[in-house]
Design a protein around this motif. Sequence first.
Motif, PDB file in Angstrom:
ATOM      1  N   THR A 189     117.223  73.148  48.444  1.00 22.79           N
ATOM      2  CA  THR A 189     117.015  71.848  47.784  1.00 22.79           C
ATOM      3  C   THR A 189     115.698  71.258  48.296  1.00 22.79           C
ATOM      4  O   THR A 189     115.223  71.616  49.373  1.00 22.79           O
ATOM      5  N   GLY A 190     115.117  70.349  47.521  1.00 20.74           N
ATOM      6  CA  GLY A 190     113.843  69.743  47.928  1.00 20.74           C
ATOM      7  C   GLY A 190     112.744  70.780  48.031  1.00 20.74           C
ATOM      8  O   GLY A 190     111.857  70.705  48.890  1.00 20.74           O
ATOM      9  N   ALA A 191     112.762  71.747  47.116  1.00 22.60           N
ATOM     10  CA  ALA A 191     111.874  72.919  47.233  1.00 22.60           C
ATOM     11  C   ALA A 191     110.406  72.624  46.928  1.00 22.60           C
ATOM     12  O   ALA A 191     109.571  73.517  47.022  1.00 22.60           O
ATOM     13  N   ARG A 192     110.111  71.355  46.567  1.00 23.87           N
ATOM     14  CA  ARG A 192     108.693  71.032  46.370  1.00 23.87           C
ATOM     15  C   ARG A 192     108.144  70.193  47.514  1.00 23.87           C
ATOM     16  O   ARG A 192     106.988  69.792  47.511  1.00 23.87           O
ATOM     17  N   GLY A 193     108.956  69.928  48.507  1.00 28.32           N
ATOM     18  CA  GLY A 193     108.483  69.196  49.678  1.00 28.32           C
ATOM     19  C   GLY A 193     107.768  70.134  50.641  1.00 28.32           C
ATOM     20  O   GLY A 193     107.660  71.339  50.380  1.00 28.32           O
ATOM     21  N   GLN A 194     107.305  69.592  51.750  1.00 25.91           N
ATOM     22  CA  GLN A 194     106.544  70.418  52.713  1.00 25.91           C
ATOM     23  C   GLN A 194     107.344  71.626  53.203  1.00 25.91           C
ATOM     24  O   GLN A 194     106.893  72.766  53.127  1.00 25.91           O
ATOM     25  N   THR A 222     115.713  64.789  62.150  1.00 24.27           N
ATOM     26  CA  THR A 222     114.458  64.228  62.653  1.00 24.27           C
ATOM     27  C   THR A 222     114.554  63.632  64.054  1.00 24.27           C
ATOM     28  O   THR A 222     115.629  63.197  64.486  1.00 24.27           O
ATOM     29  N   ASP A 223     113.407  63.590  64.722  1.00 23.86           N
ATOM     30  CA  ASP A 223     113.273  62.889  66.008  1.00 23.86           C
ATOM     31  C   ASP A 223     113.552  61.383  65.865  1.00 23.86           C
ATOM     32  O   ASP A 223     113.848  60.713  66.846  1.00 23.86           O
ATOM     33  N   TYR A 224     113.442  60.852  64.634  1.00 20.87           N
ATOM     34  CA  TYR A 224     113.617  59.409  64.452  1.00 20.87           C
ATOM     35  C   TYR A 224     115.069  58.955  64.605  1.00 20.87           C
ATOM     36  O   TYR A 224     115.367  57.777  64.451  1.00 20.87           O
TER      37      TYR A 224
HETATM   38  N1  LIG Z   1     107.683  64.861  57.419  1.00 21.10           N
HETATM   39  C1  LIG Z   1     107.963  64.716  58.695  1.00 21.10           C
HETATM   40  O1  LIG Z   1     107.091  64.381  59.522  1.00 21.10           O
HETATM   41  C2  LIG Z   1     109.354  64.991  59.206  1.00 21.10           C
HETATM   42  C3  LIG Z   1     109.622  64.763  60.565  1.00 21.10           C
HETATM   43  C4  LIG Z   1     110.902  65.045  61.041  1.00 21.10           C
HETATM   44  C5  LIG Z   1     111.873  65.527  60.193  1.00 21.10           C
HETATM   45  N2  LIG Z   1     111.583  65.707  58.880  1.00 21.10           N
HETATM   46  C6  LIG Z   1     112.654  66.182  58.010  1.00 21.10           C
HETATM   47  O2  LIG Z   1     112.286  67.456  57.531  1.00 21.10           O
HETATM   48  C7  LIG Z   1     112.834  67.651  56.225  1.00 21.10           C
HETATM   49  C8  LIG Z   1     111.743  68.092  55.280  1.00 21.10           C
HETATM   50  O3  LIG Z   1     110.744  67.071  55.274  1.00 21.10           O
HETATM   51  P1  LIG Z   1     109.393  67.248  54.460  1.00 21.10           P
HETATM   52  O4  LIG Z   1     108.292  66.755  55.304  1.00 21.10           O
HETATM   53  O5  LIG Z   1     109.350  68.591  53.851  1.00 21.10           O
HETATM   54  O6  LIG Z   1     109.681  66.167  53.322  1.00 21.10           O
HETATM   55  P2  LIG Z   1     108.899  65.927  51.958  1.00 21.10           P
HETATM   56  O7  LIG Z   1     107.640  66.697  51.921  1.00 21.10           O
HETATM   57  O8  LIG Z   1     108.887  64.452  51.741  1.00 21.10           O
HETATM   58  O9  LIG Z   1     109.883  66.598  50.896  1.00 21.10           O
HETATM   59  C9  LIG Z   1     111.129  66.070  50.632  1.00 21.10           C
HETATM   60  C10 LIG Z   1     111.535  66.583  49.267  1.00 21.10           C
HETATM   61  O10 LIG Z   1     112.825  66.063  48.978  1.00 21.10           O
HETATM   62  C11 LIG Z   1     112.851  65.798  47.593  1.00 21.10           C
HETATM   63  N3  LIG Z   1     113.884  64.827  47.241  1.00 21.10           N
HETATM   64  C12 LIG Z   1     113.863  63.482  47.414  1.00 21.10           C
HETATM   65  N4  LIG Z   1     114.987  62.959  46.899  1.00 21.10           N
HETATM   66  C13 LIG Z   1     115.720  63.975  46.407  1.00 21.10           C
HETATM   67  C14 LIG Z   1     116.966  64.069  45.749  1.00 21.10           C
HETATM   68  N5  LIG Z   1     117.694  62.970  45.467  1.00 21.10           N
HETATM   69  N6  LIG Z   1     117.419  65.286  45.377  1.00 21.10           N
HETATM   70  C15 LIG Z   1     116.697  66.391  45.627  1.00 21.10           C
HETATM   71  N7  LIG Z   1     115.493  66.374  46.233  1.00 21.10           N
HETATM   72  C16 LIG Z   1     115.020  65.177  46.624  1.00 21.10           C
HETATM   73  C17 LIG Z   1     111.478  65.278  47.273  1.00 21.10           C
HETATM   74  O11 LIG Z   1     111.229  65.453  45.904  1.00 21.10           O
HETATM   75  P3  LIG Z   1     110.399  64.337  45.084  1.00 21.10           P
HETATM   76  O12 LIG Z   1     109.075  64.282  45.729  1.00 21.10           O
HETATM   77  O13 LIG Z   1     110.409  64.867  43.710  1.00 21.10           O
HETATM   78  O14 LIG Z   1     111.176  63.066  45.254  1.00 21.10           O
HETATM   79  C18 LIG Z   1     110.596  66.138  48.147  1.00 21.10           C
HETATM   80  O15 LIG Z   1     110.110  67.255  47.433  1.00 21.10           O
HETATM   81  C19 LIG Z   1     113.502  66.337  55.857  1.00 21.10           C
HETATM   82  O16 LIG Z   1     114.864  66.424  56.142  1.00 21.10           O
HETATM   83  C20 LIG Z   1     112.867  65.330  56.779  1.00 21.10           C
HETATM   84  O17 LIG Z   1     113.719  64.235  57.029  1.00 21.10           O
HETATM   85  C21 LIG Z   1     110.347  65.473  58.372  1.00 21.10           C
END
Ligand SMILES: NC(=O)c1ccc[n+]([C@@H]2O[C@H](COP(=O)([O-])OP(=O)(O)OC[C@H]3O[C@@H](n4cnc5c(N)ncnc54)[C@H](OP(=O)(O)O)[C@@H]3O)[C@@H](O)[C@H]2O)c1
Length: 300
Positions: free
Chosen positions: A10-15, A105-107
Amino acid sequence: MSPSLRVLITGARGQVGAELARCSWPQATELLPFGSGDLDITDREVVLARVAELAPDVIVNAAAYTAVDKAESEPDRAMAVNATGVRYLAEAADSCDALLIHISTDYVFDGTKTGWYVESDERNPLGVYGTTKSKGEDAALTAARSLVLRTAWVYGALGSNFVRTMLRLASERDELGVVEDQVGCPTAAGDIARAIVGLVAATDGGRSVEEDAHDRTRLFHLTSPTDVSWFEFANLIFKTSKGGFGGQCRPLSSDEYPTPAARPANSRLDSTFLFETFGLRLPELNEALGPVVAELESGS
Ligand SMILES: NC(=O)c1ccc[n+]([C@@H]2O[C@H](COP(=O)([O-])OP(=O)(O)OC[C@H]3O[C@@H](n4cnc5c(N)ncnc54)[C@H](OP(=O)(O)O)[C@@H]3O)[C@@H](O)[C@H]2O)c1
């Protein structure tokens, strides 16, 4: 030959999700990557129907509401994605006996600890994002077989992040201020994805993850072992980049850079337990950063 392992992302377009979708999996793996448009995790019926139809062996939840500051004014939306949606995924995983791998997350910590955080440390999130992610951990652990991976300060070549922002600002500005009194472990999204591939292999496609094991044995910290402040991280990015930064980068205190959501001053996560359990260790920052900066600079 039919694939022996089906992995739904899931969320396959995120980082992290995009790195999971492009990284190298064992040959007999069928990847089922879904962006938010195709699989909205806040829609229980859709989640249950999609999972029942595809019967994955593993579900990796890389979907999240990650806008830390915006979450302060959108708590319901953040809770729906980061906690309620995770509960639906846990329910769906149980319905087909899949392993749920969830990212946190660390948060979830308040950052007041002096040393490195271990998995058993008490959670005490400072803001809405951390609160919703903390509830998401509990939701993921309701699944009979699940693993929760806490990571931090995620960056990569796909998506928005600190590294991309610093490279852009270096080309636009003569002077920059970067927060110096928050310390953490920047972790490359590609390394998180590769570790997840390793975890799936190490658990025999999730089959060896014990059902209803004690929570402590299913929660892991997963970060690079290198700790830096944002200011040090920015300087390392400039040093690593081809263009560098010809201007002046000055350290700021968090008070000088106020944000709607408070951030933990100490985000150091100790990933020893993951290494002891699965033999997995993420690269040091100076090793991980170069390829990401190079990919960002090449514009590919
Ligand atoms: N980024 C950080 O620095 C960080 C730090 C610690 C932990 N994390 C955790 O690591 C994980 C991955 O983070 P990331 O940086 O890859 O996040 P990201 O780039 O923001 O990607 C999150 C993805 O989730 C999707 N999403 C949002 N709402 C959704 C929904 N209702 N159903 C399905 N998909 C949904 C988004 O799609 P849309 O863009 O289309 O909404 C986006 O593609 C998360 O659990 C985050 O909490 C991240």
